[in-house]
Motif scaffolding. Structure first.
Motif, PDB file in Angstrom:
ATOM      1  N   LEU A  80      14.076 -64.510  60.109  1.00 37.40           N
ATOM      2  CA  LEU A  80      12.645 -64.555  60.437  1.00 37.40           C
ATOM      3  C   LEU A  80      12.286 -65.917  61.029  1.00 37.40           C
ATOM      4  O   LEU A  80      11.516 -66.005  61.995  1.00 37.40           O
ATOM      5  N   GLN A  81      12.845 -66.977  60.467  1.00 41.48           N
ATOM      6  CA  GLN A  81      12.574 -68.308  61.004  1.00 41.48           C
ATOM      7  C   GLN A  81      13.216 -68.479  62.380  1.00 41.48           C
ATOM      8  O   GLN A  81      12.617 -69.079  63.284  1.00 41.48           O
ATOM      9  N   TYR A  82      14.412 -67.934  62.547  1.00 37.86           N
ATOM     10  CA  TYR A  82      15.090 -68.017  63.835  1.00 37.86           C
ATOM     11  C   TYR A  82      14.270 -67.344  64.936  1.00 37.86           C
ATOM     12  O   TYR A  82      14.189 -67.839  66.072  1.00 37.86           O
ATOM     13  N   HIS A  83      13.649 -66.207  64.602  1.00 36.75           N
ATOM     14  CA  HIS A  83      12.864 -65.465  65.583  1.00 36.75           C
ATOM     15  C   HIS A  83      11.394 -65.885  65.592  1.00 36.75           C
ATOM     16  O   HIS A  83      10.551 -65.196  66.169  1.00 36.75           O
ATOM     17  N   LYS A  84      11.095 -67.015  64.949  1.00 31.06           N
ATOM     18  CA  LYS A  84       9.735 -67.562  64.906  1.00 31.06           C
ATOM     19  C   LYS A  84       8.727 -66.507  64.439  1.00 31.06           C
ATOM     20  O   LYS A  84       7.672 -66.304  65.046  1.00 31.06           O
TER      21      LYS A  84
END
Length: 307
Positions: A80-84
Motif C-alpha cells: 500500500l505504501q509502495y503504491h502511495k
C-alpha cells in the motif's frame, strides 16, 4: 465454469464503500467478484487488490483506477505504501477458498476429487500438502489435526497416515482419503474429511499467522472512519477476527486507561456476525459457514489532561 460465486456480495460492499472517491483494498481478489462490485461504487476512487494465486491474474479488471498486487496479503502495508495508497478508506477480506480452487482437482483442495495433493495458494513457493503429509511425524500431524481441524481423532489419523506411507508416499487426495478412512468416525466421514483437509490447508499456507499479520497491519492502514470487513468460514478465523475487532489486538483483551475506561481503536458496526440467508445458501451451498464482521476505525478516547 464461473471462477467463484462471491459470498455476501452486496452486503459486504454496502458495509465497505462509504466514499465513491475513497481508496479501497480487496486482499483476496480471486475471480474479482467483490472487486468488480467495489469498482461499480467508485467514481474517482481507487481499488488495490491482492492475490498470490497466479490463476487470479487471468481475471483482472482493465481500469486505470484498479491496481493488482501479486502477493500474499500479509504484505499489506508494504505494498500500500509502495503504491502511495496509505492510509485507506476500507479493507475487505474474504478468507474462503475460491470455487475455482476447490473445483480444480490438480490443486488438491478437495477430498471429493482425485488430484495431486498440493493445497498451496501460491503454487510457485513453499511446501505442498504432499510434502507435509509425507514428512511430518506422528506428533506434528496429530497436533495439526487438533489445532486446525479441531479433531479429537488426531492421533489415530496420524498413525494411519504413517502406516500408509510406509509402503509408498501419499501423493494424491484419494490416497490420503484411503489412508485415514479406517479412523473416520462412523456417520461423520465427510465432516471429518473436510476438517482433515482444512487442517492441512491451513498448515500448508500458514493461514493463521498470515491472518494475524494482516489484521495487525490493517489497523494502521485504515483512516479514521475507515472500515474493516472480513468474511470468515471456520471458528478459528472468526474467533481471531472477532477478538481483534473488539479489542484492537490479537489477545482480545480490551485495554483500559488510568480511569478504567475501555480503549479500543474500533467501533463494532456489526454486533453479531452477519450470515447468508437461505436463498443465498441454496444458490451457493459453500456460503453456509460464512460469517461477516465489520468494524470502523475510531480515534482513541482521551480523558482528563490528555484532552
Amino acid at each position: 465454469m464461473e471462477y467463484h460465486n462471491p459470498v455476501l456480495l452486496q452486503t459486504s460492499i454496502d458495509f465497505l464503500v462509504n466514499d465513491p472517491d475513497g481508496i479501497y483494498v480487496d486482499v483476496t481478489y480471486g475471480g474479482g467478484g467483490h472487486s468488480r462490485a467495489i469498482m461499480e461504487r467508485l467514481q474517482n476512487g481507487r481499488l488495490i487488490a491482492f492475490d498470490q494465486d497466479s490463476d487470479a491474474q487471468a481475471q483482472l479488471i482493465d481500469d486505470e483506477r484498479f491496481t493488482f498486487v501479486a502477493s500474499n496479503f500479509k504484505n499489506l502495508s508494504r505494498f500500500l505504501q509502495y503504491h502511495k495508497a496509505y492510509p485507506v478508506d476500507g479493507i475487505l477480506a474474504d478468507l474462503g477458498v475460491s470455487s475455482h480452487q476447490f473445483d480444480t482437482p490438480e490443486r488438491g483442495f478437495s477430498y471429493r476429487e482425485d488430484g495431486v495433493l498440493d493445497m498451496r495458494m501460491n503454487t510457485q513457493s513453499g511446501n505442498s500438502a504432499q510434502d507435509l503429509v509425507n514428512q511430518y511425524d506422528e506428533k506434528a500431524l496429530s497436533e495439526m489435526f487438533y489445532r486446525y481441524g479441531e479433531l479429537n481423532e488426531g492421533r489415530a489419523l496420524a498413525r494411519r497416515i504413517l502406516k500408509a506411507r510406509e509402503s509408498q508416499p501419499i501423493t494424491t487426495t484419494q490416497q490420503l482419503v484411503e489412508a485415514v478412512k479406517p479412523a473416520l468416525p462412523r456417520g461423520k466421514e465427510n465432516k471429518t474429511l473436510s476438517r482433515i483437509f482444512q487442517a492441512i490447508r491451513i498448515e500448508v499456507n500458514q493461514e493463521m499467522s498470515v491472518l494475524e499479520a494482516f489484521l495487525t497491519q490493517s489497523l494502521d492502514a485504515l483512516k479514521e472512519g475507515g472500515r474493516l470487513v472480513v468474511i470468515s468460514y471456520h471458528s478459528l478465523e472468526d474467533r481471531m477476527v472477532k477478538n481483534f475487532m473488539r479489542s484492537g489486538n490479537l489477545s482480545g483483551v480490551v485495554e483500559k486507561d488510568f480511569f478504567g475506561n475501555p480503549q479500543t481503536p474500533f467501533r463494532l458496526v456489526t454486533r453479531k456476525a452477519v450470515q447468508p440467508d437461505e436463498e443465498e445458501i441454496n444458490q451457493n451451498p459453500r456460503a453456509r459457514s460464512a460469517k461477516l464482521r465489520v468494524a470502523e476505525k475510531t480515534t482513541p478516547v482521551r480523558h482528563g489532561n490528555d484532552q
